[in-house]
Scaffold this motif. Structure first.
Motif, PDB file in Angstrom:
ATOM      1  N   VAL A  83      52.582 -73.405  47.278  1.00  0.00           N
ATOM      2  CA  VAL A  83      52.352 -73.582  48.710  1.00  0.00           C
ATOM      3  C   VAL A  83      53.709 -73.594  49.404  1.00  0.00           C
ATOM      4  O   VAL A  83      54.588 -74.378  49.032  1.00  0.00           O
ATOM      5  CB  VAL A  83      51.596 -74.895  48.999  1.00  0.00           C
ATOM      6  CG1 VAL A  83      51.438 -75.110  50.490  1.00  0.00           C
ATOM      7  CG2 VAL A  83      50.246 -74.901  48.314  1.00  0.00           C
ATOM      8  N   TYR A 128      46.437 -78.955  55.205  1.00  0.00           N
ATOM      9  CA  TYR A 128      46.305 -79.072  53.748  1.00  0.00           C
ATOM     10  C   TYR A 128      45.511 -80.317  53.358  1.00  0.00           C
ATOM     11  O   TYR A 128      45.362 -80.606  52.180  1.00  0.00           O
ATOM     12  CB  TYR A 128      47.688 -79.145  53.091  1.00  0.00           C
ATOM     13  CG  TYR A 128      48.542 -77.941  53.343  1.00  0.00           C
ATOM     14  CD1 TYR A 128      48.262 -76.723  52.730  1.00  0.00           C
ATOM     15  CD2 TYR A 128      49.631 -78.004  54.203  1.00  0.00           C
ATOM     16  CE1 TYR A 128      49.044 -75.611  52.966  1.00  0.00           C
ATOM     17  CE2 TYR A 128      50.423 -76.891  54.442  1.00  0.00           C
ATOM     18  CZ  TYR A 128      50.117 -75.701  53.820  1.00  0.00           C
ATOM     19  OH  TYR A 128      50.892 -74.596  54.053  1.00  0.00           O
ATOM     20  N   PHE A 152      41.784 -73.956  51.619  1.00  0.00           N
ATOM     21  CA  PHE A 152      42.064 -74.979  52.620  1.00  0.00           C
ATOM     22  C   PHE A 152      41.164 -74.767  53.828  1.00  0.00           C
ATOM     23  O   PHE A 152      40.593 -73.698  54.027  1.00  0.00           O
ATOM     24  CB  PHE A 152      43.544 -74.964  53.006  1.00  0.00           C
ATOM     25  CG  PHE A 152      44.435 -75.402  51.880  1.00  0.00           C
ATOM     26  CD1 PHE A 152      44.530 -76.743  51.522  1.00  0.00           C
ATOM     27  CD2 PHE A 152      45.183 -74.473  51.165  1.00  0.00           C
ATOM     28  CE1 PHE A 152      45.342 -77.146  50.480  1.00  0.00           C
ATOM     29  CE2 PHE A 152      45.997 -74.873  50.117  1.00  0.00           C
ATOM     30  CZ  PHE A 152      46.082 -76.217  49.769  1.00  0.00           C
TER      31      PHE A 152
END
Length: 119
Positions: free
Chosen positions: A81, A37, A57
């Motif tokens: 997320v 990330y 990402f």
């Protein structure tokens, strides 16, 4: 009177132009974010006369924005997320963006630079 005020407010909100300077791809890095990330691309586009977008990402995962807003060069949106809602807030100055992602582990700073498209 209340109805007229409400109608005016709704009309003005719908007529607010999208800030075109924020549209495009922004390459970001967040050195303190968990592996996977910590870098990628923020993609901002226009959809139905409003801002929309996603984060891509480095591993190819795409996460769509929710509740996108921009006021006085401050961009705000949320992403989900790993089942957590992450609030993102960033200040845009020219081709640079600096902000934080509010995660369950604390605020993570990030920086992004607008990717210039080759003509």
């Amino acid at each position: 009177m209340t109805l007229a005020l409400l109608a005016t407010t709704v009309f003005n909100a719908a007529a607010t132009p999208v800030n075109k300077s924020v549209l495009g791809e922004w390459k970001f890095e967040s050195p303190y974010a968990p592996y996977g990330y910590e870098k990628g691309v923020i993609v901002i586009h226009e959809k139905d006369d409003a801002l929309a977008g996603e984060i891509k990402f480095a591993d190819g995962t795409k996460v769509p924005f929710k509740d996108v807003k921009i006021e006085e060069n401050v961009l705000k949106f949320e992403i989900t997320v790993d089942y957590y809602t992450i609030a993102i807030k960033a200040t845009i100055e020219g081709n640079n963006m600096k902000g934080t992602a509010a995660t369950p582990e604390g605020d993570l700073p990030f920086e992004a630079t607008k990717v210039e498209k080759a003509e």
